[in-house]
Design a protein around this motif. Structure first.
Motif, PDB file in Angstrom:
ATOM      1  N   ARG A 257      -9.910   3.842   4.985  1.00 30.75           N
ATOM      2  CA  ARG A 257     -10.230   3.236   6.283  1.00 30.75           C
ATOM      3  C   ARG A 257      -9.233   2.132   6.634  1.00 30.75           C
ATOM      4  NH1 ARG A 257     -15.533   4.290   4.437  1.00 30.75           N
ATOM      5  NH2 ARG A 257     -15.618   2.310   3.319  1.00 30.75           N
ATOM      6  N   SER A 258      -8.851   1.327   5.635  1.00 30.09           N
ATOM      7  CA  SER A 258      -7.873   0.267   5.899  1.00 30.09           C
ATOM      8  C   SER A 258      -6.525   0.861   6.290  1.00 30.09           C
ATOM      9  CB  SER A 258      -7.727  -0.620   4.658  1.00 30.09           C
ATOM     10  OG  SER A 258      -8.964  -1.190   4.298  1.00 30.09           O
ATOM     11  N   PHE A 259      -6.125   1.924   5.578  1.00 33.77           N
ATOM     12  CA  PHE A 259      -4.852   2.583   5.882  1.00 33.77           C
ATOM     13  C   PHE A 259      -4.877   3.172   7.288  1.00 33.77           C
ATOM     14  CE2 PHE A 259      -1.956   6.139   6.022  1.00 33.77           C
ATOM     15  CZ  PHE A 259      -0.828   5.660   5.388  1.00 33.77           C
ATOM     16  N   ASN A 260      -5.965   3.829   7.643  1.00 31.85           N
ATOM     17  CA  ASN A 260      -6.062   4.426   8.978  1.00 31.85           C
ATOM     18  C   ASN A 260      -6.045   3.359  10.064  1.00 31.85           C
ATOM     19  OD1 ASN A 260      -6.171   6.961   7.829  1.00 31.85           O
ATOM     20  ND2 ASN A 260      -8.393   7.093   7.887  1.00 31.85           N
ATOM     21  N   GLY A 261      -6.723   2.230   9.786  1.00 32.16           N
ATOM     22  CA  GLY A 261      -6.680   1.146  10.762  1.00 32.16           C
ATOM     23  C   GLY A 261      -5.271   0.609  10.943  1.00 32.16           C
ATOM     24  N   MET A 262      -4.558   0.439   9.832  1.00 33.82           N
ATOM     25  CA  MET A 262      -3.176  -0.019   9.922  1.00 33.82           C
ATOM     26  C   MET A 262      -2.315   0.995  10.666  1.00 33.82           C
ATOM     27  SD  MET A 262      -0.564  -0.843   6.763  1.00 33.82           S
ATOM     28  CE  MET A 262      -0.634   0.888   6.254  1.00 33.82           C
ATOM     29  N   ALA A 263      -2.552   2.304  10.395  1.00 33.05           N
ATOM     30  CA  ALA A 263      -1.782   3.344  11.078  1.00 33.05           C
ATOM     31  C   ALA A 263      -2.058   3.341  12.574  1.00 33.05           C
ATOM     32  CB  ALA A 263      -2.111   4.711  10.474  1.00 33.05           C
ATOM     33  N   ASP A 264      -3.316   3.091  12.962  1.00 36.71           N
ATOM     34  CA  ASP A 264      -3.649   3.026  14.400  1.00 36.71           C
ATOM     35  C   ASP A 264      -2.891   1.895  15.083  1.00 36.71           C
ATOM     36  OD1 ASP A 264      -5.367   5.162  14.127  1.00 36.71           O
ATOM     37  OD2 ASP A 264      -7.141   3.911  13.800  1.00 36.71           O
ATOM     38  N   VAL A 265      -2.889   0.722  14.448  1.00 29.99           N
ATOM     39  CA  VAL A 265      -2.180  -0.419  15.038  1.00 29.99           C
ATOM     40  C   VAL A 265      -0.685  -0.128  15.123  1.00 29.99           C
ATOM     41  CG1 VAL A 265      -1.600  -2.854  14.706  1.00 29.99           C
ATOM     42  CG2 VAL A 265      -3.920  -2.054  14.237  1.00 29.99           C
ATOM     43  N   MET A 266      -0.123   0.437  14.046  1.00 27.58           N
ATOM     44  CA  MET A 266       1.308   0.758  14.054  1.00 27.58           C
ATOM     45  C   MET A 266       1.637   1.788  15.128  1.00 27.58           C
ATOM     46  SD  MET A 266       2.211   0.901   9.992  1.00 27.58           S
ATOM     47  CE  MET A 266       3.818   1.580  10.366  1.00 27.58           C
TER      48      MET A 266
END
Length: 532
Positions: free
Chosen positions: A265-274
């Motif tokens: 979930r943290s990785f996906n959130g970071m990917a969304d922001v990026m």
């Protein structure tokens, strides 16, 4: 072929060790488990073997002592009856042998020997007797001496027995018998320990099979656990690679509520922001490119009108007064510079949009360089510099885009004249079978190392206060770098403050070829001497 395959095994294993976390974890676990199981197995085997041997030795000691007592009682009966003649002694000897064999029990068999102790002088003797399979050669002289000299206890010696089934372990026991009127005799009993040896071999085989099975079971369990733990990490690594490759919509599957799911979930959130930021930057970059392109095109129409009017005024500048004539000359110079700037902006926008193409043809690089030097000789003479061409090598024919190579050469020569401080300018052309290179070196003010790393930035100047004598646009070196990269080549710079600057463009001789050499080194050979 098999040898070659075997030689590649270490390299393959080393590559797998470096790349695969699963293989590394399983290998380390199996190796450490194998070592631990081996140590434990050897310890158990030694302990059990010692225990079996001790028990068997105690049993043999009891039997041997009982057999010795029974045999001695039989010989003592000759004294109690008062006889003790030779015939009776021989009879008692046979009786003692039978009694001893019946008193001993060994699954592998027992051999017996009654031997006269050497050095006696009694009148009567009895004949030495031994079982047919008695290993007389196996008895050491030390055992015989110890048995003969110390008759109060039993003496033991491990021996090897040669049988039809091969060499087997055995144990020899020595004791003494006092025969009336015949003196001292030595009783030797040899026990075959093949039964204990078989038991130990079976135990060691069982331990070995159990240890191997345990290590394999540990390997399987480790593989399952590692798959459960490393699997999500592998998915995260593959997803990050896809995102880095431009697939911004890729995400890690989110299942469960453990730490791995939290990581996903943290990785996906970071990917969304990026993704949002990258898309915004991409949109902004496209808008900037389109703005530069549109502005450059739109400015061409009024610039053409200004050019026509300026040329008309410039042709009649002699009819104006001195102040107006000077103004017309400045207008003509700045319009020329404005046209160059628009042309460079259009070229940069084409590079940014990826809309440039090479138009290659066979080119004689030395002739192209000589033409460029001749073109810049008036400017060099005006600046007080002289230009010298040093053509080396023998592969000067290359598949290049001559227009772009000329533009690179113009930018490098103009830059050398601008910053050469009136010193000589060296132009080196060299080549080999794979590449051609052009080096342009001035002996002017030079640059610091941090400034040399930014010379290819757009509109960057090492010294903003320095007056331009040629009137560049600030985009020349950036465009030159793009032209070199478009050929599959490179443009490098070396500079040292107070010594000078050297630019080297290296291009493949064949379109699409790879650069595997540098015909012209980046650092000039006399750099150390100049700096000193």
């Amino acid at each position: 072929m098999p040898r070659l395959a075997w030689r590649t095994w270490p390299g393959w294993l080393l590559g797998l060790w470096r790349k695969s976390l699963e293989f590394r974890t399983i290998a380390i676990t199996v190796i450490l488990s194998g070592i631990a199981v081996t140590v434990i197995g050897v310890s158990i085997s030694v302990s059990i073997g010692t225990n079996v041997y001790d028990q068997r030795r105690q049993q043999i000691e009891v039997e041997s002592e009982r057999a010795t007592v029974l045999a001695q009682n039989i010989f003592d009966s000759a004294t109690s009856t008062g006889t003790g003649n030779q015939i009776e002694l021989d009879s008692l000897q046979n009786q003692a042998q039978s009694t001893i064999l019946s008193a001993t029990s060994s699954p592998g068999g027992t051999s017996i020997a009654i031997l006269r102790t050497p050095g006696q002088t009694t009148a009567q003797t009895i004949q030495d007797i031994a079982s047919p399979d008695f290993p007389t050669a196996a008895l050491s002289s030390e055992l015989r001496k110890a048995t003969a000299s110390n008759s109060s206890k039993l003496h033991f010696q491990p021996v090897s027995l040669a049988t039809n089934a091969g060499t087997q372990a055995g144990l020899a026991v020595g004791s003494t018998l006092q025969v009336p009127t015949a003196g001292q005799y030595e009783l030797y009993l040899v026990y075959n320990l093949s039964d204990a040896q078989k038991t130990l071999a079976f135990m060691e085989q069982t331990l070995a099979i159990g240890s191997i099975a345990l290590v394999l079971l540990i390997a399987v369990i480790t593989y399952i656990v590692v798959r459960l733990v490393v699997g999500p990490v592998r998915v995260a690594a593959e997803t990050s690679q896809k995102i880095a490759a431009g697939q911004l919509d890729e995400r890690i599957p989110e299942t469960g509520s453990d730490v791995i799911a939290t990581l996903g979930r943290s990785f996906n959130g970071m990917a969304d922001v990026m993704q949002v930021q990258i898309e915004q930057l991409a949109d902004l970059s496209r808008m900037q490119q389109r703005f530069v392109s549109d502005v450059s095109h739109e400015l061409r129409t009024p610039l053409t009108t200004i050019r026509l009017a300026g040329d008309l005024l410039y042709d009649h500048r002699a009819d104006f007064d001195a102040s107006s004539g000077r103004t017309v000359e400045l207008l003509h110079t700045q319009v020329d510079r404005f046209e160059l700037l628009l042309a460079d902006l259009l070229e940069i926008s084409r590079f940014d949009a990826g809309a440039v193409e090479l138009e290659t043809e066979p080119v004689n690089v030395v002739r192209l360089v000589e033409d460029g030097v001749i073109e810049f000789e008036p400017l060099a003479d005006e600046a007080g510099s002289t230009m010298q061409v040093d053509a080396r090598g023998g592969f000067f024919e290359a598949e290049l885009d001559p227009r772009r190579v000329r533009r690179i050469l113009r930018n490098l020569l103009g830059n050398a004249i601008e910053h050469g401080e009136g010193n000589p300018i060296d132009v080196v052309v060299d080549s080999d079978a794979h590449a051609v290179a052009i080096g342009v070196q001035d002996h002017g003010i030079g640059m610091r190392a941090e400034d040399a790393g930014r010379v290819f930035d757009r509109f960057w100047r090492a010294d903003p206060s320095r007056r331009r004598t040629i009137g560049g646009t600030g985009l020349g070196l950036s465009i030159s770098l793009e032209d070199a990269l478009l050929h599959g080549g490179r443009l490098d710079v070396w500079s040292e403050a107070g010594v000078g600057t050297r630019f080297v463009v290296t291009l493949p001789r064949v379109r699409g070829g790879a650069l595997t050499s540098r015909p012209v080194p980046i650092e000039p050979p006399d750099a150390e001497g100049e700096s000193e």
